[in-house]
Design a protein around this motif. Structure first.
Motif, PDB file in Angstrom:
ATOM      1  N   MET A  79      35.776  28.785  51.191  1.00 12.01           N
ATOM      2  CA  MET A  79      36.200  28.253  49.901  1.00 12.01           C
ATOM      3  C   MET A  79      36.215  29.850  49.260  1.00 12.01           C
ATOM      4  O   MET A  79      35.578  30.541  49.152  1.00 12.01           O
ATOM      5  CB  MET A  79      35.125  27.508  49.162  1.00 12.01           C
ATOM      6  CG  MET A  79      35.521  27.179  47.765  1.00 12.01           C
ATOM      7  SD  MET A  79      34.364  25.898  47.076  1.00 12.01           S
ATOM      8  CE  MET A  79      33.584  26.671  45.860  1.00 12.01           C
ATOM      9  N   SER A  80      37.433  29.974  48.469  1.00  8.76           N
ATOM     10  CA  SER A  80      37.771  31.156  47.646  1.00  8.76           C
ATOM     11  C   SER A  80      37.538  30.965  46.105  1.00  8.76           C
ATOM     12  O   SER A  80      37.752  29.965  45.650  1.00  8.76           O
ATOM     13  CB  SER A  80      39.251  31.369  47.911  1.00  8.76           C
ATOM     14  OG  SER A  80      39.254  32.652  47.030  1.00  8.76           O
ATOM     15  N   MET A  81      36.510  31.848  45.640  1.00  7.52           N
ATOM     16  CA  MET A  81      36.258  31.588  44.197  1.00  7.52           C
ATOM     17  C   MET A  81      36.757  32.847  43.610  1.00  7.52           C
ATOM     18  O   MET A  81      36.852  33.832  43.915  1.00  7.52           O
ATOM     19  CB  MET A  81      34.844  31.442  43.933  1.00  7.52           C
ATOM     20  CG  MET A  81      34.276  30.170  44.515  1.00  7.52           C
ATOM     21  SD  MET A  81      32.484  29.936  44.135  1.00  7.52           S
ATOM     22  CE  MET A  81      32.657  29.551  42.292  1.00  7.52           C
ATOM     23  N   THR A  82      37.377  32.714  42.260  1.00  5.68           N
ATOM     24  CA  THR A  82      37.678  33.669  41.381  1.00  5.68           C
ATOM     25  C   THR A  82      36.688  33.779  40.280  1.00  5.68           C
ATOM     26  O   THR A  82      35.876  33.065  40.074  1.00  5.68           O
ATOM     27  CB  THR A  82      39.070  33.427  40.699  1.00  5.68           C
ATOM     28  OG1 THR A  82      38.842  32.323  39.675  1.00  5.68           O
ATOM     29  CG2 THR A  82      40.247  33.241  41.775  1.00  5.68           C
ATOM     30  N   GLN A  83      36.912  35.185  39.529  1.00 10.52           N
ATOM     31  CA  GLN A  83      36.019  35.288  38.743  1.00 10.52           C
ATOM     32  C   GLN A  83      35.845  34.100  37.390  1.00 10.52           C
ATOM     33  O   GLN A  83      34.716  33.754  36.959  1.00 10.52           O
ATOM     34  CB  GLN A  83      36.226  36.684  37.802  1.00 10.52           C
ATOM     35  CG  GLN A  83      35.287  37.244  36.913  1.00 10.52           C
ATOM     36  CD  GLN A  83      33.985  37.567  37.497  1.00 10.52           C
ATOM     37  OE1 GLN A  83      34.076  38.232  38.690  1.00 10.52           O
ATOM     38  NE2 GLN A  83      33.056  37.313  36.804  1.00 10.52           N
ATOM     39  N   PRO A  84      37.073  33.723  36.975  1.00 11.90           N
ATOM     40  CA  PRO A  84      36.906  32.522  36.003  1.00 11.90           C
ATOM     41  C   PRO A  84      36.113  31.455  36.608  1.00 11.90           C
ATOM     42  O   PRO A  84      35.487  30.777  35.784  1.00 11.90           O
ATOM     43  CB  PRO A  84      38.306  32.149  35.900  1.00 11.90           C
ATOM     44  CG  PRO A  84      39.145  33.661  36.153  1.00 11.90           C
ATOM     45  CD  PRO A  84      38.292  34.057  37.301  1.00 11.90           C
ATOM     46  N   ASP A  85      36.151  31.181  37.853  1.00 13.99           N
ATOM     47  CA  ASP A  85      35.639  29.941  38.468  1.00 13.99           C
ATOM     48  C   ASP A  85      34.217  30.106  38.601  1.00 13.99           C
ATOM     49  O   ASP A  85      33.419  29.136  38.219  1.00 13.99           O
ATOM     50  CB  ASP A  85      35.856  29.627  39.969  1.00 13.99           C
ATOM     51  CG  ASP A  85      37.538  29.452  40.503  1.00 13.99           C
ATOM     52  OD1 ASP A  85      38.194  28.665  39.389  1.00 13.99           O
ATOM     53  OD2 ASP A  85      37.922  29.742  41.571  1.00 13.99           O
ATOM     54  N   VAL A  86      33.721  31.377  38.695  1.00 16.40           N
ATOM     55  CA  VAL A  86      32.447  31.466  38.734  1.00 16.40           C
ATOM     56  C   VAL A  86      31.749  31.506  37.215  1.00 16.40           C
ATOM     57  O   VAL A  86      30.836  31.119  37.050  1.00 16.40           O
ATOM     58  CB  VAL A  86      31.925  33.051  39.394  1.00 16.40           C
ATOM     59  CG1 VAL A  86      30.535  33.584  39.200  1.00 16.40           C
ATOM     60  CG2 VAL A  86      32.390  33.040  40.884  1.00 16.40           C
ATOM     61  N   LYS A 133      25.095  36.442  41.813  1.00 16.29           N
ATOM     62  CA  LYS A 133      25.212  37.152  42.590  1.00 16.29           C
ATOM     63  C   LYS A 133      26.595  37.332  43.021  1.00 16.29           C
ATOM     64  O   LYS A 133      27.341  38.202  43.451  1.00 16.29           O
ATOM     65  CB  LYS A 133      24.238  37.028  43.907  1.00 16.29           C
ATOM     66  CG  LYS A 133      22.880  37.422  43.619  1.00 16.29           C
ATOM     67  CD  LYS A 133      21.914  37.260  44.742  1.00 16.29           C
ATOM     68  CE  LYS A 133      20.436  37.525  44.544  1.00 16.29           C
ATOM     69  NZ  LYS A 133      19.524  37.003  45.743  1.00 16.29           N
ATOM     70  N   VAL A 134      27.090  35.943  43.267  1.00 19.01           N
ATOM     71  CA  VAL A 134      28.505  35.934  43.649  1.00 19.01           C
ATOM     72  C   VAL A 134      29.508  36.558  42.620  1.00 19.01           C
ATOM     73  O   VAL A 134      30.432  37.265  42.977  1.00 19.01           O
ATOM     74  CB  VAL A 134      28.899  34.271  43.749  1.00 19.01           C
ATOM     75  CG1 VAL A 134      30.457  34.110  43.921  1.00 19.01           C
ATOM     76  CG2 VAL A 134      28.138  33.692  44.795  1.00 19.01           C
ATOM     77  N   LYS A 135      29.123  36.468  41.266  1.00 13.53           N
ATOM     78  CA  LYS A 135      29.825  37.214  40.268  1.00 13.53           C
ATOM     79  C   LYS A 135      29.779  38.409  40.440  1.00 13.53           C
ATOM     80  O   LYS A 135      30.934  39.379  40.351  1.00 13.53           O
ATOM     81  CB  LYS A 135      29.409  36.608  38.987  1.00 13.53           C
ATOM     82  CG  LYS A 135      30.019  37.340  37.643  1.00 13.53           C
ATOM     83  CD  LYS A 135      29.369  36.727  36.468  1.00 13.53           C
ATOM     84  CE  LYS A 135      30.576  37.395  35.194  1.00 13.53           C
ATOM     85  NZ  LYS A 135      30.085  36.852  34.034  1.00 13.53           N
ATOM     86  N   LYS A 136      28.871  39.261  40.681  1.00 16.70           N
ATOM     87  CA  LYS A 136      28.613  40.442  40.917  1.00 16.70           C
ATOM     88  C   LYS A 136      29.412  41.075  42.198  1.00 16.70           C
ATOM     89  O   LYS A 136      29.950  41.905  42.135  1.00 16.70           O
ATOM     90  CB  LYS A 136      27.247  40.908  41.065  1.00 16.70           C
ATOM     91  CG  LYS A 136      26.447  41.107  39.935  1.00 16.70           C
ATOM     92  CD  LYS A 136      24.892  41.420  40.072  1.00 16.70           C
ATOM     93  CE  LYS A 136      24.146  41.624  38.733  1.00 16.70           C
ATOM     94  NZ  LYS A 136      22.797  41.984  39.019  1.00 16.70           N
ATOM     95  N   THR A 137      29.428  40.143  43.193  1.00 24.94           N
ATOM     96  CA  THR A 137      30.098  40.657  44.259  1.00 24.94           C
ATOM     97  C   THR A 137      31.705  40.330  44.156  1.00 24.94           C
ATOM     98  O   THR A 137      32.453  41.481  44.492  1.00 24.94           O
ATOM     99  CB  THR A 137      29.705  39.501  45.464  1.00 24.94           C
ATOM    100  OG1 THR A 137      28.451  39.643  45.953  1.00 24.94           O
ATOM    101  CG2 THR A 137      30.585  39.906  46.758  1.00 24.94           C
ATOM    102  N   ILE A 138      31.979  39.370  43.394  1.00 25.70           N
ATOM    103  CA  ILE A 138      33.472  39.205  43.073  1.00 25.70           C
ATOM    104  C   ILE A 138      33.909  40.605  42.472  1.00 25.70           C
ATOM    105  O   ILE A 138      35.014  41.126  42.756  1.00 25.70           O
ATOM    106  CB  ILE A 138      33.665  38.088  42.509  1.00 25.70           C
ATOM    107  CG1 ILE A 138      33.709  36.778  43.473  1.00 25.70           C
ATOM    108  CG2 ILE A 138      35.082  38.153  41.988  1.00 25.70           C
ATOM    109  CD1 ILE A 138      33.962  35.535  42.532  1.00 25.70           C
TER     110      ILE A 138
END
Length: 67
Positions: free
Chosen positions: A1-8, A55-60
């Motif tokens: 699953m691919s997530m973008t910054q707005p998704d996060v 953490k996901v947000k920082k990684t993105i």
């Protein structure tokens, strides 16, 4: 699953809202003199999920800067 910054960002905002609701629920249970252990466990899980989303947000962000 691919997530973008707005998704996060959207998921983080939703999680914060649910955490606030859970805190109110715990306060109500406490006022009524009922046990709060189950509700507190749910809150702990929600806080862990929020930390993971951050953490996901920082990684993105790091991946976007690197590309």
């Amino acid at each position: 699953m691919s997530m973008t910054q707005p998704d996060v960002d959207e998921r983080i905002a939703a999680m914060r809202s649910r955490i606030a609701e859970q805190l109110l629920h715990i306060q109500r249970l406490n006022v009524l003199g009922r046990g709060t252990s189950d509700a507190c466990e749910v809150l702990d899980l929600m806080l862990s999920a929020l930390a993971q989303m951050k953490k996901v947000k920082k990684t993105i962000r790091a991946l976007e800067r690197a590309s």
